[in-house]
Design an enzyme around this catalytic site. Sequence first.
Site, PDB file in Angstrom:
ATOM      1  N   HIS A 122       0.823  -1.211   0.000  1.00 37.44           N
ATOM      2  CA  HIS A 122       0.000   0.000   0.000  1.00 37.44           C
ATOM      3  C   HIS A 122       0.859   1.263   0.000  1.00 37.44           C
ATOM      4  CE1 HIS A 122       0.788   0.894   4.277  1.00 37.44           C
ATOM      5  NE2 HIS A 122       0.715  -0.411   4.472  1.00 37.44           N
ATOM      6  N   ASP A 123       0.369   2.271  -0.706  1.00 35.23           N
ATOM      7  CA  ASP A 123       0.941   3.617  -0.727  1.00 35.23           C
ATOM      8  C   ASP A 123       2.336   3.669  -1.340  1.00 35.23           C
ATOM      9  OD1 ASP A 123      -1.201   5.216   0.851  1.00 35.23           O
ATOM     10  OD2 ASP A 123      -0.773   3.506   2.141  1.00 35.23           O
ATOM     11  N   GLY A 140       5.080  -1.475   2.191  1.00 38.41           N
ATOM     12  CA  GLY A 140       4.309  -0.243   2.092  1.00 38.41           C
ATOM     13  C   GLY A 140       5.174   1.001   2.080  1.00 38.41           C
TER      14      GLY A 140
END
Length: 260
Positions: A122-123, A140
């Site tokens: 994520h991100d 992440g």
Amino acid sequence: MSMNIHPTAIIEDGAQLHESVTVGPYSIIESGAVIGEGCRIESCVRIFGATRMGAHNRVCHGVTLGSEPQDLTFTPDKARPLVIGDRNHFKENVNISCGIKSEEGSRIGHDNYWMAFSHAGHDCIVGDRNVFANTATLAGHVEVEDGVFLSGQVAVHQFCRIGSYAMVAGVTGVAQDVPPFALADGHRARMLGLNLVGLKRNGFNQEQRNRIKAVYRLVLRSGLRLAEALVRAEREYPGPETDHIVQFIQSSRRGLISFG
């Protein structure tokens, strides 16, 4: 519409597909997903609703895009977009998570090549023309600039950055930032020298390569304090490559991998 959608595919109401998109058997595209012109979605693909995809991407068998992040704090209301550019190629069983921590979410640029089972958490922010070999893994919040090559089974720690045109050898754990143009290897990545093959492939001439080499020699081997070495590098070896190296080092939050 002229879309070629296999009868076993599931396209939920609210998904937006350009009329030129093709979708293979048993694939699922959720409501809210946006798929751009000329994209080819092959068999057993799952594209989640947070995904926004540009043009002419190829998504091979078993890929999941915009999936729930592997984060124990995640709840569906926290989902943020996965934004993908143009002409990316996702090979079999690639997995890219949607965002959770930042409003911009996860971002993938253009012309990236993701080999089988590679993953971005994520991100993550990924630039252009990068290659991720089989099972290369980004935790992440990892940032990858442009023209990077991550070899097989490379694992990049969360919040690390990989500078442009760097190469990381196989089975390497990256726990700190890898600076631009570097070649890294080791159980924990260390800088061995320059990624000369990658620099030549990407059109860096001899003068540019010599400048990069001189800057790193000054920064890493002169015995000067880092701040002083960076000032001297800008003064003695002016050029865009020097500017890139200096800016990258000065903005590092986790520190650089070791040399040698």
